[in-house]
Design a protein around this motif. Structure first.
Motif, PDB file in Angstrom:
ATOM      1  N   GLY A   1      21.702 -12.496  49.913  1.00 43.15           N
ATOM      2  CA  GLY A   1      21.929 -12.537  48.466  1.00 43.15           C
ATOM      3  C   GLY A   1      22.683 -13.755  47.979  1.00 43.15           C
ATOM      4  O   GLY A   1      22.898 -13.911  46.775  1.00 43.15           O
ATOM      5  N   SER A   2      23.079 -14.620  48.879  1.00 43.89           N
ATOM      6  CA  SER A   2      23.811 -15.823  48.457  1.00 43.89           C
ATOM      7  C   SER A   2      22.866 -16.783  47.744  1.00 43.89           C
ATOM      8  O   SER A   2      21.651 -16.754  47.948  1.00 43.89           O
ATOM      9  CB  SER A   2      24.438 -16.507  49.662  1.00 43.89           C
ATOM     10  N   SER A   3      23.435 -17.647  46.913  1.00 45.93           N
ATOM     11  CA  SER A   3      22.599 -18.575  46.158  1.00 45.93           C
ATOM     12  C   SER A   3      23.232 -19.965  46.091  1.00 45.93           C
ATOM     13  O   SER A   3      24.445 -20.121  46.271  1.00 45.93           O
ATOM     14  CB  SER A   3      22.370 -18.051  44.745  1.00 45.93           C
ATOM     15  N   VAL A   4      22.384 -20.949  45.823  1.00 43.69           N
ATOM     16  CA  VAL A   4      22.837 -22.325  45.653  1.00 43.69           C
ATOM     17  C   VAL A   4      22.138 -22.902  44.429  1.00 43.69           C
ATOM     18  O   VAL A   4      21.064 -22.437  44.030  1.00 43.69           O
ATOM     19  CB  VAL A   4      22.521 -23.203  46.886  1.00 43.69           C
ATOM     20  N   THR A   5      22.754 -23.916  43.838  1.00 40.76           N
ATOM     21  CA  THR A   5      22.160 -24.604  42.692  1.00 40.76           C
ATOM     22  C   THR A   5      21.784 -26.017  43.098  1.00 40.76           C
ATOM     23  O   THR A   5      22.599 -26.738  43.672  1.00 40.76           O
ATOM     24  CB  THR A   5      23.144 -24.649  41.506  1.00 40.76           C
ATOM     25  N   ILE A   6      20.547 -26.388  42.832  1.00 42.71           N
ATOM     26  CA  ILE A   6      20.047 -27.715  43.183  1.00 42.71           C
ATOM     27  C   ILE A   6      19.935 -28.546  41.907  1.00 42.71           C
ATOM     28  O   ILE A   6      19.138 -28.238  41.011  1.00 42.71           O
ATOM     29  CB  ILE A   6      18.668 -27.636  43.858  1.00 42.71           C
ATOM     30  N   LYS A   7      20.730 -29.618  41.832  1.00 36.53           N
ATOM     31  CA  LYS A   7      20.724 -30.470  40.645  1.00 36.53           C
ATOM     32  C   LYS A   7      20.259 -31.899  40.936  1.00 36.53           C
ATOM     33  O   LYS A   7      20.082 -32.680  39.998  1.00 36.53           O
ATOM     34  CB  LYS A   7      22.124 -30.509  40.020  1.00 36.53           C
ATOM     35  N   ASP A   8      20.056 -32.225  42.193  1.00 30.30           N
ATOM     36  CA  ASP A   8      19.610 -33.564  42.541  1.00 30.30           C
ATOM     37  C   ASP A   8      18.256 -33.839  41.862  1.00 30.30           C
ATOM     38  O   ASP A   8      17.275 -33.109  42.099  1.00 30.30           O
ATOM     39  CB  ASP A   8      19.453 -33.693  44.048  1.00 30.30           C
ATOM     40  N   PRO A   9      18.163 -34.861  41.022  1.00 30.22           N
ATOM     41  CA  PRO A   9      16.939 -35.145  40.255  1.00 30.22           C
ATOM     42  C   PRO A   9      15.688 -35.296  41.116  1.00 30.22           C
ATOM     43  O   PRO A   9      14.622 -34.793  40.759  1.00 30.22           O
ATOM     44  CB  PRO A   9      17.283 -36.450  39.528  1.00 30.22           C
ATOM     45  N   ASP A  10      15.816 -35.993  42.253  1.00 29.44           N
ATOM     46  CA  ASP A  10      14.661 -36.206  43.123  1.00 29.44           C
ATOM     47  C   ASP A  10      14.167 -34.882  43.728  1.00 29.44           C
ATOM     48  O   ASP A  10      12.957 -34.627  43.803  1.00 29.44           O
ATOM     49  CB  ASP A  10      15.008 -37.181  44.248  1.00 29.44           C
ATOM     50  N   ALA A  11      15.116 -34.057  44.170  1.00 31.54           N
ATOM     51  CA  ALA A  11      14.752 -32.774  44.764  1.00 31.54           C
ATOM     52  C   ALA A  11      14.081 -31.872  43.732  1.00 31.54           C
ATOM     53  O   ALA A  11      13.068 -31.219  44.016  1.00 31.54           O
ATOM     54  CB  ALA A  11      16.001 -32.088  45.325  1.00 31.54           C
ATOM     55  N   VAL A  12      14.625 -31.847  42.517  1.00 30.84           N
ATOM     56  CA  VAL A  12      14.055 -31.028  41.443  1.00 30.84           C
ATOM     57  C   VAL A  12      12.656 -31.520  41.084  1.00 30.84           C
ATOM     58  O   VAL A  12      11.713 -30.735  40.927  1.00 30.84           O
ATOM     59  CB  VAL A  12      14.968 -31.047  40.193  1.00 30.84           C
ATOM     60  N   ARG A  13      12.525 -32.845  40.974  1.00 32.29           N
ATOM     61  CA  ARG A  13      11.234 -33.441  40.620  1.00 32.29           C
ATOM     62  C   ARG A  13      10.175 -33.138  41.690  1.00 32.29           C
ATOM     63  O   ARG A  13       9.032 -32.771  41.378  1.00 32.29           O
ATOM     64  CB  ARG A  13      11.401 -34.945  40.452  1.00 32.29           C
ATOM     65  N   ASN A  14      10.564 -33.264  42.960  1.00 34.64           N
ATOM     66  CA  ASN A  14       9.629 -32.994  44.063  1.00 34.64           C
ATOM     67  C   ASN A  14       9.192 -31.532  44.086  1.00 34.64           C
ATOM     68  O   ASN A  14       8.015 -31.224  44.315  1.00 34.64           O
ATOM     69  CB  ASN A  14      10.275 -33.358  45.404  1.00 34.64           C
ATOM     70  N   PHE A  15      10.169 -30.643  43.838  1.00 36.65           N
ATOM     71  CA  PHE A  15       9.859 -29.219  43.860  1.00 36.65           C
ATOM     72  C   PHE A  15       8.897 -28.864  42.726  1.00 36.65           C
ATOM     73  O   PHE A  15       7.908 -28.138  42.928  1.00 36.65           O
ATOM     74  CB  PHE A  15      11.145 -28.393  43.724  1.00 36.65           C
ATOM     75  N   CYS A  16       9.150 -29.377  41.538  1.00 33.22           N
ATOM     76  CA  CYS A  16       8.290 -29.089  40.378  1.00 33.22           C
ATOM     77  C   CYS A  16       6.878 -29.632  40.597  1.00 33.22           C
ATOM     78  O   CYS A  16       5.882 -28.971  40.242  1.00 33.22           O
ATOM     79  CB  CYS A  16       8.889 -29.700  39.113  1.00 33.22           C
ATOM     80  N   ALA A  17       6.782 -30.808  41.205  1.00 31.07           N
ATOM     81  CA  ALA A  17       5.472 -31.397  41.490  1.00 31.07           C
ATOM     82  C   ALA A  17       4.707 -30.544  42.499  1.00 31.07           C
ATOM     83  O   ALA A  17       3.489 -30.354  42.398  1.00 31.07           O
ATOM     84  CB  ALA A  17       5.645 -32.820  42.020  1.00 31.07           C
TER      85      ALA A  17
END
Length: 247
Positions: free
Chosen positions: A151-167
């Motif tokens: 149940g633990s969670s993390v927040t990803i704010k790195d622009p490159d990581a977010v962009r890659n994931f969305c793509a």
């Protein structure tokens, strides 16, 4: 004296006539009521995709129809209820195109499909979702990944990581999976990912690499591996920062 007897006889005839008429009307009403009695069976929600043609026989498999009595519910397999019966299937919604024993939904939504036989009626609730869902992730700025194990969670704010994931999600080409929809929600899951804009608005969500539980994609393994990688990297970064502050 004769006139009195005549009047009495006439009155008696009128009374008997009214009584007979009333009784006859009651009997006819009872017969009419009995003749119109129809048993209505309700069925559980069926999840389907828009733009796909389905046969009634296809969605009836493994599904039950039930109705309430003063002693509780009565339930029967829908396939047996409609077998060898002349059933007319209809819908009052113009976005559900019904032809004979098959139908197609023009767009996502919730519809009621009704089947009428001689002394029975069948009501099915159809939850129609997009056959190939697409999400606008252009304004997503951060992700939240939750571990289905602890149940633990993390927040990803790195622009490159977010962009890659969305793509990766945009290229996944998700397609509705009827078999998964019939099996029901997942009992367990690995990771859940939520996509947010800068103001905290949720734009999309996936669980175990898919939106909902009734979609499939050939990119499943790739998305899962990238999710685990980002989660573990952020967990390790948090641990390093915590050790640094303690030290």
């Amino acid at each position: 004296m004769e006139k009195w007897k005549t009047r009495k006889a006439v009155a008696l005839i009128l009374v008997l006539g009214i009584a007979c008429s009333f009784l006859n009307g009651t009997v006819m009403s009872a017969k009419k009521s009995k003749a119109k009695k129809i048993t209505t069976y309700k069925c559980g929600e069926v999840i389907l995709a828009d733009g796909v043609k389905y046969k009634i026989s296809q969605i009836a498999k493994g599904r039950n129809g039930w109705y309430w009595t003063d002693r509780g519910s009565v339930e029967h397999p829908l396939t047996k209820l409609i077998k060898n019966k002349k059933v007319k299937w209809t819908s009052s919604d113009k976005n559900l195109n019904v032809k004979g024993a098959s139908f197609t939904a023009k767009k996502p939504g919730t519809y009621t499909l009704t089947g009428k036989a001689k002394k029975e009626k069948y009501k099915l609730t159809l939850k129609v979702v997009s056959n190939k869902p697409k999400a606008d992730l252009s304004k997503v700025t951060y992700l939240e990944i939750r571990d289905g194990g602890d149940g633990s969670s993390v927040t990803i704010k790195d622009p490159d990581a977010v962009r890659n994931f969305c793509a990766m999600i945009s290229a996944a080409d998700y397609t509705f999976d009827y078999k998964k929809a019939q099996k029901g929600p997942l009992c367990g899951w690995s990771y859940a990912v939520n996509f947010y804009t800068a103001n905290g608005e949720e734009k999309y969500a996936i669980v175990s690499s898919i939106p909902g539980y009734y979609y499939s994609t050939s990119k499943y393994s790739e998305i899962h591996a990238y999710t685990a990688k980002l989660f573990n990297q952020e967990k390790e970064a948090q641990k390093i920062e915590k050790d640094r502050l303690v030290g």
